[in-house]
Design a protein around this motif. Structure first.
Motif, PDB file in Angstrom:
ATOM      1  N   UNK A  17       0.843  -1.190   0.000  1.00  0.00           N
ATOM      2  CA  UNK A  17       0.000   0.000   0.000  1.00  0.00           C
ATOM      3  C   UNK A  17       0.884   1.247   0.000  1.00  0.00           C
ATOM      4  N   UNK A  18       0.790   2.050  -1.056  1.00  0.00           N
ATOM      5  CA  UNK A  18       1.583   3.265  -1.156  1.00  0.00           C
ATOM      6  C   UNK A  18       2.757   3.077  -2.097  1.00  0.00           C
ATOM      7  N   UNK A  19       2.705   3.714  -3.254  1.00  0.00           N
ATOM      8  CA  UNK A  19       3.710   3.498  -4.296  1.00  0.00           C
ATOM      9  C   UNK A  19       4.464   4.778  -4.627  1.00  0.00           C
ATOM     10  N   UNK A  20       4.905   5.483  -3.579  1.00  0.00           N
ATOM     11  CA  UNK A  20       5.701   6.688  -3.769  1.00  0.00           C
ATOM     12  C   UNK A  20       7.130   6.360  -4.150  1.00  0.00           C
ATOM     13  N   UNK A  21       8.028   7.317  -3.925  1.00  0.00           N
ATOM     14  CA  UNK A  21       9.426   7.136  -4.328  1.00  0.00           C
ATOM     15  C   UNK A  21      10.092   6.000  -3.561  1.00  0.00           C
ATOM     16  N   UNK A  22       9.581   5.670  -2.386  1.00  0.00           N
ATOM     17  CA  UNK A  22      10.098   4.540  -1.622  1.00  0.00           C
ATOM     18  C   UNK A  22       9.272   3.274  -1.896  1.00  0.00           C
ATOM     19  N   UNK A  23       7.969   3.379  -1.729  1.00  0.00           N
ATOM     20  CA  UNK A  23       7.111   2.213  -1.829  1.00  0.00           C
ATOM     21  C   UNK A  23       7.100   1.571  -3.203  1.00  0.00           C
ATOM     22  N   UNK A  25       9.500   1.243  -5.661  1.00  0.00           N
ATOM     23  CA  UNK A  25      10.595   0.287  -5.882  1.00  0.00           C
ATOM     24  C   UNK A  25      10.632  -0.841  -4.860  1.00  0.00           C
ATOM     25  N   UNK A  26      10.216  -0.595  -3.615  1.00  0.00           N
ATOM     26  CA  UNK A  26      10.171  -1.676  -2.632  1.00  0.00           C
ATOM     27  C   UNK A  26       9.206  -2.765  -3.084  1.00  0.00           C
ATOM     28  N   UNK A  27       8.019  -2.362  -3.518  1.00  0.00           N
ATOM     29  CA  UNK A  27       7.054  -3.332  -4.036  1.00  0.00           C
ATOM     30  C   UNK A  27       7.604  -4.029  -5.272  1.00  0.00           C
ATOM     31  N   UNK A  53       4.710  -2.119 -15.228  1.00  0.00           N
ATOM     32  CA  UNK A  53       6.156  -2.317 -15.148  1.00  0.00           C
ATOM     33  C   UNK A  53       6.545  -3.639 -14.513  1.00  0.00           C
ATOM     34  N   UNK A  54       5.817  -4.033 -13.454  1.00  0.00           N
ATOM     35  CA  UNK A  54       6.247  -5.182 -12.656  1.00  0.00           C
ATOM     36  C   UNK A  54       5.336  -6.408 -12.735  1.00  0.00           C
ATOM     37  N   UNK A  72       0.967  -7.761   4.453  1.00  0.00           N
ATOM     38  CA  UNK A  72       0.540  -6.497   3.864  1.00  0.00           C
ATOM     39  C   UNK A  72       1.566  -5.440   4.264  1.00  0.00           C
ATOM     40  N   UNK A  73       2.290  -4.935   3.288  1.00  0.00           N
ATOM     41  CA  UNK A  73       3.287  -3.901   3.512  1.00  0.00           C
ATOM     42  C   UNK A  73       2.681  -2.538   3.194  1.00  0.00           C
TER      43      UNK A  73
END
Length: 306
Positions: A17-23, A25-27, A53-54, A72-73
């Motif tokens: 949950x949350x796909x910002x500049x950190x989330x 690439x982590x996902x 992309x993924x 759930x991250x």
């Protein structure tokens, strides 16, 4: 190009949950490690872009993303955002409390929060999760956007030992170290320690570079020399040269650092810790914001000295 080497572990069903500049690439690392990933983002177009992309799939609400997930991250903005994605409050767009991730998680599932938030909200959500038969681990990260992209974050965790042991090998997809530091809230408190250290280091490095430039020294050469001695630090190695060149359009934003230092100062008022240097540097960052530098890297503290 992705050069991360992933440890072979069984594929898990996970949500992010949350796909910002950190989330984001982590996902992405979770997907590349072979896990089945469902993502949610408040801006649906960003979730669709991530899926393009993924692979994996996108969900319309945190609850839908969490359904069927073992882990759930989340990596969102602040305490209020975290409450929204877990409990569903104020999600907006006509969504209800029933749309929070906790409402969709199966009994025994683990929620792992990578947001830099307060220790108080971590403890509250840990208790709320337990009432529902769920687990909650607070797990803020250090390493910045580059660490997220390269999959080498340091993760500081608080919570119960059993769910931590279950989530650790999965989180290693985007980490170099994932460590349990104590009970619920301990991860957030450790991240505060991290930010206190960084604030003092960056101010000291700013003063040193500004002093050397006033003295007429070739500061890149000086940094190369002192970086081999006791003055060496991550900040010197990774930010010293760009500070000399007055370049700040990258990295961890001043706005984010002020949010983090606000959490630090709130916690210090609760526990009685004395943080005179941290309080001063926080005000220096306010000066940088006033100059229009809210999105500059934290190394822009040196701007005040020029």
């Amino acid at each position: 190009m992705n050069t991360k080497v992933y440890e072979p572990i069984p594929a898990r069903r996970v949500a992010f949950l949350g796909l910002g500049v950190m989330g984001g690439p982590m996902a992405g690392h979770l997907a590349r490690a072979g896990h089945q990933v469902t993502v949610y983002n408040r801006t649906a177009a960003k979730a669709a872009q991530w899926v393009a992309q993924y692979g994996g799939q996108a969900a319309a609400t945190p609850r839908e993303a969490a359904q069927g997930a073992e882990f759930v991250f989340a990596c969102v903005g602040n305490d209020d955002d975290l409450r929204s994605v877990t409990l569903g409050a104020d999600l907006g767009g006509g969504q209800r409390a029933a749309d929070g991730a906790f409402a969709g998680m199966a009994e025994g599932a683990v929620f792992i929060d990578h947001t830099t938030a307060s220790a108080e909200v971590a403890r509250d959500l840990h208790a709320a999760a337990r009432e529902r038969g769920l687990h909650f681990v607070d797990a803020p990260v250090s390493g910045g956007q580059a660490g997220a992209v390269n999959g080498v974050l340091t993760v500081m965790c608080g919570g119960d030992a059993e769910p931590f042991a279950a989530m650790q090998p999965v989180a290693m997809a985007f980490s170099r170290a994932v460590t349990l530091l104590g009970a619920s809230g301990a991860g957030q408190l450790a991240k505060m320690v991290n930010q206190i250290c960084i604030a003092g280091l960056v101010q000291g490095l700013s003063e040193a570079i500004a002093f050397g430039q006033k003295a007429g020294l070739d500061m890149k050469q000086v940094l190369d020399v002192i970086g081999k001695g006791a003055a060496q630090s991550w900040q010197l190695d990774n930010r010293g040269r760009t500070m000399v060149d007055d370049q700040f359009n990258f990295g961890f934003a001043v706005d984010w650092m002020r949010k983090d230092l606000g959490l630090v100062m709130d916690e210090a008022r609760r526990n009685g810790a004395r943080l005179p240097v941290t309080a001063l540097v926080d005000q220096f960052y306010a000066d940088v914001q006033a100059e229009g530098g809210g999105r500059w890297d934290t190394s822009s503290l040196i701007r005040r000295l020029r």
